[in-house]
Design a protein around this motif. Structure first.
Motif, PDB file in Angstrom:
ATOM      1  N   ILE A  73       0.780  -0.912   0.209  1.00 17.62           N
ATOM      2  CA  ILE A  73       0.257  -0.052  -0.463  1.00 17.62           C
ATOM      3  C   ILE A  73       0.844   1.188  -0.118  1.00 17.62           C
ATOM      4  O   ILE A  73       0.106   2.387  -0.859  1.00 17.62           O
ATOM      5  N   LEU A  74       2.288   1.350   0.746  1.00 17.60           N
ATOM      6  CA  LEU A  74       2.741   2.473   0.683  1.00 17.60           C
ATOM      7  C   LEU A  74       2.993   2.485  -0.180  1.00 17.60           C
ATOM      8  O   LEU A  74       3.417   3.703  -1.375  1.00 17.60           O
ATOM      9  N   ALA A  75       3.926   1.596  -1.378  1.00 15.17           N
ATOM     10  CA  ALA A  75       4.467   2.120  -2.817  1.00 15.17           C
ATOM     11  C   ALA A  75       3.793   2.153  -3.501  1.00 15.17           C
ATOM     12  O   ALA A  75       4.153   3.178  -3.904  1.00 15.17           O
ATOM     13  N   MET A  76       2.619   2.288  -3.431  1.00 13.57           N
ATOM     14  CA  MET A  76       1.479   2.416  -3.907  1.00 13.57           C
ATOM     15  C   MET A  76       1.436   3.257  -4.126  1.00 13.57           C
ATOM     16  O   MET A  76       1.153   4.324  -5.233  1.00 13.57           O
ATOM     17  N   LEU A  77       1.129   4.628  -2.425  1.00 10.32           N
ATOM     18  CA  LEU A  77       1.141   5.249  -2.471  1.00 10.32           C
ATOM     19  C   LEU A  77       2.055   5.976  -3.185  1.00 10.32           C
ATOM     20  O   LEU A  77       1.730   7.555  -3.809  1.00 10.32           O
ATOM     21  N   LEU A  78       3.198   5.885  -2.727  1.00  9.59           N
ATOM     22  CA  LEU A  78       4.278   6.697  -3.370  1.00  9.59           C
ATOM     23  C   LEU A  78       4.404   6.741  -4.832  1.00  9.59           C
ATOM     24  O   LEU A  78       4.830   7.661  -5.669  1.00  9.59           O
ATOM     25  N   TYR A  79       3.993   5.643  -5.636  1.00 12.94           N
ATOM     26  CA  TYR A  79       3.771   5.791  -6.919  1.00 12.94           C
ATOM     27  C   TYR A  79       3.022   6.260  -7.747  1.00 12.94           C
ATOM     28  O   TYR A  79       2.988   6.816  -8.422  1.00 12.94           O
ATOM     29  N   MET A  80       1.945   6.341  -7.728  1.00 11.77           N
ATOM     30  CA  MET A  80       0.521   7.052  -7.568  1.00 11.77           C
ATOM     31  C   MET A  80       1.154   9.060  -7.194  1.00 11.77           C
ATOM     32  O   MET A  80       0.637   9.391  -8.558  1.00 11.77           O
ATOM     33  N   GLN A  81       1.964   9.193  -6.589  1.00 10.77           N
ATOM     34  CA  GLN A  81       2.084  10.752  -6.476  1.00 10.77           C
ATOM     35  C   GLN A  81       2.916  10.942  -6.851  1.00 10.77           C
ATOM     36  O   GLN A  81       2.908  11.586  -8.023  1.00 10.77           O
ATOM     37  N   ALA A  82       3.821  10.095  -7.637  1.00  7.60           N
ATOM     38  CA  ALA A  82       4.888  10.374  -8.216  1.00  7.60           C
ATOM     39  C   ALA A  82       4.408  10.343  -9.942  1.00  7.60           C
ATOM     40  O   ALA A  82       4.978  11.512 -10.724  1.00  7.60           O
ATOM     41  N   ILE A  83       3.968   9.645 -10.345  1.00  3.46           N
ATOM     42  CA  ILE A  83       3.317   9.341 -11.786  1.00  3.46           C
ATOM     43  C   ILE A  83       2.424  10.564 -11.873  1.00  3.46           C
ATOM     44  O   ILE A  83       2.383  11.114 -13.469  1.00  3.46           O
ATOM     45  N   ARG A  84       1.294  10.876 -11.237  1.00  6.25           N
ATOM     46  CA  ARG A  84       0.739  11.839 -11.158  1.00  6.25           C
ATOM     47  C   ARG A  84       1.194  12.823 -11.313  1.00  6.25           C
ATOM     48  O   ARG A  84       0.631  13.916 -12.076  1.00  6.25           O
ATOM     49  N   ASP A  85       2.211  14.096 -10.211  1.00  4.21           N
ATOM     50  CA  ASP A  85       2.937  14.645 -10.445  1.00  4.21           C
ATOM     51  C   ASP A  85       4.431  15.089 -11.191  1.00  4.21           C
ATOM     52  O   ASP A  85       4.367  16.562 -11.736  1.00  4.21           O
ATOM     53  N   SER A  86       4.667  14.274 -11.848  1.00  2.69           N
ATOM     54  CA  SER A  86       5.879  14.210 -12.169  1.00  2.69           C
ATOM     55  C   SER A  86       5.950  13.404 -13.742  1.00  2.69           C
ATOM     56  O   SER A  86       5.319  12.853 -13.992  1.00  2.69           O
TER      57      SER A  86
END
Length: 292
Positions: A73-86
């Motif tokens: 869950i933690l990995a996917m939270l970071l994953y989603m924020q990364a591809i959304r913002d960068s």
């Protein structure tokens, strides 16, 4: 279908799910994007619980599962924020560091030797990351060679995806342990259905209950598309895994990096495609050397 087309289809499905999430859910919070991806894929994978029931497993199985699910869950939270913002082309390639961290952890913690081929793989992955950020180095000077490394530190999405790679390095090891107790299909069913349930629980605990239904029902067609693509990634992943060793399949699946870069250029107008594809290809070759 042969394993290679299945692995490539898995890679394409993952890259497509990422591109759709970035394209159609730009106003969503990271946790909402995680909820959509895991909840809808859990719904689609739930029938697997009937067709591939989990065999009798020891308590250790559930202990490892309890450790892996929050990390996922933690990995996917970071994953989603990364591809959304960068940009996709500056974030997705850092997933190639997953086997690097796994290999280095084996060396540091278990004393496993790194072969010449493995060392070359690490060098290629790091070189690809360096080339990926070369445009940020600006005018040549005394510190010209170190600027791309500092660019990695300055790009928030890249840092997040590096953290994802570290976590996936851990969960991949846990997954290997879990597969000693269950078949790939029964493990996939219980793992992703529980991920969907856990994401629902965590979201419900941090938001008003009606908010959960509002998020899931906001764009049902888009959500089902993203969940369907993620489910297709999982299914083709395990179909390929039945036919070939994990190392070969994962190496082919890492072409998702290149598919993601193409999406970045075609859908979001990201620049420097040729150089970034070259950097991504270096990283994929590095992963292949590490895996094989």
């Amino acid at each position: 279908m042969a394993w290679l087309p299945l692995a490539l289809l898995s890679a394409f499905s993952l890259a497509s799910a990422d591109a759709c999430s970035k394209k159609f859910l730009p106003s969503y919070r990271a946790r909402e994007m995680v909820l959509v991806r895991f909840a809808y894929s859990a719904l689609l994978l739930a029938p697997l619980l009937y067709f591939s029931p989990l065999p009798a497993v020891p308590p250790a199985f559930w202990g490892w599962l309890a450790l892996a699910l929050p990390l996922e869950i933690l990995a996917m939270l970071l994953y989603m924020q990364a591809i959304r913002d960068s940009p996709l082309s500056l974030t997705l390639p850092y997933l190639a560091f997953t086997p690097v961290f796994t290999t280095l952890a084996g060396y540091l913690l278990l004393g496993e030797r790194i072969s010449t081929q493995g060392l070359l793989g690490i060098v290629l992955v790091v070189s690809g990351a360096y080339l990926l950020n070369l445009e940020a180095s600006g005018t040549p000077g005394r510190d010209h060679l170190s600027k791309p490394l500092r660019a990695i530190a300055n790009e928030r999405g890249s840092r997040m995806m590096l953290a994802v790679a570290i976590i996936y390095g851990l969960t991949s090891v846990i997954g290997k342990i879990e597969l000693q107790y269950a078949s790939p299909w029964s493990f996939a069913a219980i793992y992703f259905v529980l991920l969907g349930l856990l994401s629902l629980v965590l979201f419900a605990c941090s938001s008003p209950r009606p908010r959960v239904l509002h998020v899931l029902g906001r764009k049902p067609a888009i959500h089902l598309l993203i969940g369907g693509l993620f489910t297709a990634m999982i299914v083709t992943h395990f179909m390929a895994l039945e036919q070939v060793a994990t190392a070969y399949m994962i190496s082919a699946k890492r072409t998702s990096i290149l598919f993601g870069m193409l999406y970045g250029a075609l859908l979001f107008g990201e620049q420097g495609l040729l150089r970034r594809l070259t950097a991504g290809a270096l990283m994929v070759v590095g992963v292949t050397l590490l895996a094989v």
